[in-house]
Write a protein that holds these residues in place. Structure first.
Motif, PDB file in Angstrom:
ATOM      1  N   GLU A  69       0.892  -1.082   0.052  1.00  0.00           N
ATOM      2  CA  GLU A  69       0.113  -0.046   0.211  1.00  0.00           C
ATOM      3  C   GLU A  69       0.866   1.315   0.075  1.00  0.00           C
ATOM      4  N   GLY A  70       0.237   2.186  -0.242  1.00  0.00           N
ATOM      5  CA  GLY A  70       0.829   3.771  -0.436  1.00  0.00           C
ATOM      6  C   GLY A  70       1.918   4.055  -1.651  1.00  0.00           C
ATOM      7  N   GLU A  71       1.036   4.622  -2.738  1.00  0.00           N
ATOM      8  CA  GLU A  71       1.469   4.849  -4.031  1.00  0.00           C
ATOM      9  C   GLU A  71       2.701   5.969  -3.901  1.00  0.00           C
ATOM     10  N   GLY A  72       3.884   5.499  -4.445  1.00  0.00           N
ATOM     11  CA  GLY A  72       5.062   6.572  -4.169  1.00  0.00           C
ATOM     12  C   GLY A  72       5.785   6.134  -3.054  1.00  0.00           C
ATOM     13  N   GLU A  73       5.321   5.033  -2.285  1.00  0.00           N
ATOM     14  CA  GLU A  73       6.021   5.024  -1.004  1.00  0.00           C
ATOM     15  C   GLU A  73       6.712   3.526  -0.761  1.00  0.00           C
ATOM     16  N   HIS A  74       7.535   3.359  -2.239  1.00  0.00           N
ATOM     17  CA  HIS A  74       8.406   2.120  -2.317  1.00  0.00           C
ATOM     18  C   HIS A  74       9.695   2.454  -1.831  1.00  0.00           C
ATOM     19  N   ASN A  75      10.524   1.231  -1.509  1.00  0.00           N
ATOM     20  CA  ASN A  75      11.735   1.231  -1.245  1.00  0.00           C
ATOM     21  C   ASN A  75      12.453   1.148  -2.565  1.00  0.00           C
ATOM     22  N   SER A 117       7.150  -3.302  -0.794  1.00  0.00           N
ATOM     23  CA  SER A 117       6.536  -1.733  -0.404  1.00  0.00           C
ATOM     24  C   SER A 117       6.049  -1.110  -1.551  1.00  0.00           C
ATOM     25  N   GLY A 118       5.434   0.043  -1.166  1.00  0.00           N
ATOM     26  CA  GLY A 118       4.824   0.765  -2.258  1.00  0.00           C
ATOM     27  C   GLY A 118       3.409   0.066  -2.853  1.00  0.00           C
TER      28      GLY A 118
END
Length: 169
Positions: A69-75, A117-118
């Motif tokens: 979850e979390g667009e743009g919140e990737h490692n 992630s993301g």
């Protein structure tokens, strides 16, 4: 468009002997790859991610959780090569980046562990290459892999849904 895979500067970003399915490929018209020259390899959380080519680590992130979850919140890790191109490895495991900014890495060196992630549907590694730093959408570079056993399309790019095995280069 992609050139002869046997002459590619890039290696698959996973260990020799492993096989991974492509869940999205270059310029996929739906999902997260609209007009993007990138490929997603299905990889379980915690599997080693290898540098596809030698270079210098320019930037990284590893604080996002593996929730999908979390667009743009990737490692991620960005690695610049001697020709100025920059590889992008994304959706890495939280706290799974094993390199530091400013570090030189060799091709096939373990740089991180795969994650979720993301904004993702399934755990996978998103891999793409940009023409220069900083990365700009639309400056993607078509890449295939010289050590990949598996089919290519008419452009010599990986095919969505197909499985690719990493061979000794």
């Amino acid at each position: 468009m992609f050139g002869d895979p046997a002459e590619s500067d890039y290696l698959l970003p996973f260990a020799v002997g492993r096989s991974r399915r492509v869940s999205q490929n270059y310029c996929f018209q739906q999902g997260g790859h609209r007009n993007q020259l990138a490929v997603d390899f299905v990889m379980p959380i915690g599997e080693d991610v290898l540098a596809a080519r030698a270079g210098l680590v320019l930037d990284l992130r590893e604080d996002s959780p593996d929730t999908g979850e979390g667009e743009g919140e990737h490692n991620y890790v960005f690695i610049q090569h001697t020709d100025g191109t920059v590889a992008f490895y994304a959706h890495l495991q939280q706290n799974g980046v094993l390199v530091n900014v400013g570090q030189e890495v060799a091709a096939r060196e373990v740089i991180a562990t795969a994650g979720n992630s993301g904004l993702t549907g399934i755990p996978h590694l998103h891999f793409g290459v940009y023409a220069s730093w900083p990365p700009i959408e639309g400056s993607d570079v078509p890449v295939n892999f010289r050590n990949a056993a598996g089919p290519y399309d008419e452009r010599n790019g990986p095919i969505m849904g197909m499985v690719y095995t990493a061979l000794e280069p």
